[in-house]
Design a protein around this motif. Structure first.
Motif, mmCIF file in Angstrom:
data_model
loop_
_atom_site.group_PDB
_atom_site.id
_atom_site.type_symbol
_atom_site.label_atom_id
_atom_site.label_comp_id
_atom_site.label_asym_id
_atom_site.label_seq_id
_atom_site.Cartn_x
_atom_site.Cartn_y
_atom_site.Cartn_z
ATOM 1 N N HIS A 44 37.790 30.161 30.527
ATOM 2 C CA HIS A 44 37.534 31.303 31.358
ATOM 3 C C HIS A 44 36.743 32.272 30.823
ATOM 4 O O HIS A 44 36.602 33.245 31.760
ATOM 5 C CB HIS A 44 38.892 31.537 32.105
ATOM 6 N N ASP A 45 36.301 32.155 29.816
ATOM 7 C CA ASP A 45 35.316 33.329 29.071
ATOM 8 C C ASP A 45 36.306 34.784 29.234
ATOM 9 O O ASP A 45 35.408 35.586 29.670
ATOM 10 C CB ASP A 45 34.228 33.381 29.886
ATOM 11 N N VAL A 46 37.398 34.836 28.852
ATOM 12 C CA VAL A 46 38.224 36.047 29.097
ATOM 13 C C VAL A 46 39.015 36.250 27.418
ATOM 14 O O VAL A 46 39.528 35.059 26.983
ATOM 15 C CB VAL A 46 39.292 35.816 29.986
ATOM 16 N N THR A 47 38.773 37.514 27.057
ATOM 17 C CA THR A 47 39.492 37.665 25.902
ATOM 18 C C THR A 47 40.975 37.709 26.092
ATOM 19 O O THR A 47 41.273 38.317 27.140
ATOM 20 C CB THR A 47 38.565 38.614 24.885
ATOM 21 N N GLU A 48 41.741 37.821 24.833
ATOM 22 C CA GLU A 48 43.121 38.308 24.916
ATOM 23 C C GLU A 48 43.233 39.371 25.488
ATOM 24 O O GLU A 48 44.065 39.619 26.281
ATOM 25 C CB GLU A 48 43.883 38.060 23.410
ATOM 26 N N GLN A 49 42.486 40.578 24.947
ATOM 27 C CA GLN A 49 42.666 41.847 25.561
ATOM 28 C C GLN A 49 42.392 41.985 26.861
ATOM 29 O O GLN A 49 42.973 42.593 27.857
ATOM 30 C CB GLN A 49 41.844 42.666 24.496
ATOM 31 N N GLN A 50 41.310 41.407 27.518
ATOM 32 C CA GLN A 50 40.775 41.487 28.803
ATOM 33 C C GLN A 50 41.993 40.906 29.680
ATOM 34 O O GLN A 50 42.305 41.318 30.761
ATOM 35 C CB GLN A 50 39.375 40.607 29.055
ATOM 36 N N TRP A 51 42.501 39.585 29.072
ATOM 37 C CA TRP A 51 43.643 38.954 29.964
ATOM 38 C C TRP A 51 44.776 39.903 30.105
ATOM 39 O O TRP A 51 45.715 39.972 31.178
ATOM 40 C CB TRP A 51 43.958 37.655 29.307
ATOM 41 N N ARG A 52 45.144 40.542 29.171
ATOM 42 C CA ARG A 52 46.249 41.547 29.162
ATOM 43 C C ARG A 52 46.051 42.755 30.231
ATOM 44 O O ARG A 52 46.840 42.929 31.040
ATOM 45 C CB ARG A 52 46.698 42.089 27.822
ATOM 46 N N VAL A 53 44.789 43.081 30.299
ATOM 47 C CA VAL A 53 44.578 44.053 31.228
ATOM 48 C C VAL A 53 44.786 43.562 32.737
ATOM 49 O O VAL A 53 45.103 44.057 33.608
ATOM 50 C CB VAL A 53 43.166 44.759 30.898
ATOM 51 N N LEU A 54 43.865 42.227 32.801
ATOM 52 C CA LEU A 54 44.243 41.798 34.277
ATOM 53 C C LEU A 54 45.454 41.457 34.461
ATOM 54 O O LEU A 54 45.824 41.628 35.646
ATOM 55 C CB LEU A 54 43.068 40.458 34.169
#
Length: 154
Positions: A44-54
């Motif tokens: 889904h082209d999402v980094t671990e950090q981006q996912w945590r923010v989401l």
């Protein structure tokens, strides 16, 4: 040359090797768990950090950027870059608080909520597999112990 002796009861007992070091063990455990999630995030082209923010904003939105950084365990300078990337993809929105225009207000956008919902079945499957391998009771005990460790340091 004077010989200094020390009361061994005052000595801090350190692990003999990194395999029994708490920081190293926690890092290795994180890596073991994240191996399960990284393929899903990459698709889904999402980094671990981006996912945590989401995920943080998916649970509570809107939030002050400082609160997001704390809850997502992300350093403020990194959060600035993550906010831009997520905002560029219309996954979150950024604004100002009415009562304090200096504070950045972050909120999950409809597309961000859609992504969280779309990944939910796969996330649940990953958790079920971890529970199957580790045991649901052991997993709950581990989470309780980690939470207690975190609270003991506050």
């Amino acid at each position: 040359m004077a010989c200094h002796t020390r009361d061994l009861s005052e000595a801090v007992v350190l692990p003999r090797n990194t395999r029994r070091s708490l920081p190293m063990s926690l890092l290795r455990a994180r890596e073991a768990v994240m191996l399960n999630f990284r393929p899903m995030l990459a698709r889904h082209d999402v980094t671990e950090q981006q996912w945590r923010v989401l995920r943080v904003l998916g649970e509570n939105s809107p939030l002050d950027a400082t609160e997001v950084a704390e809850r997502a365990s992300i350093l403020a300078p990194s959060l600035t870059r993550i906010i831009k990337a997520l905002e560029d993809r219309s996954l979150i929105t950024r604004g100002k608080f009415e009562d304090d225009g200096r504070r950045v207000q972050l909120a999950i956008a409809p597309a961000g909520m859609t992504m969280i919902e779309e990944l939910a079945p796969e996330r649940r499957a990953i958790y079920r597999e971890i529970e199957r391998k580790y045991g649901p009771e052991e997993l709950e005990k581990l989470l309780d112990m980690l939470e207690a460790l975190i609270k003991s340091q506050e």
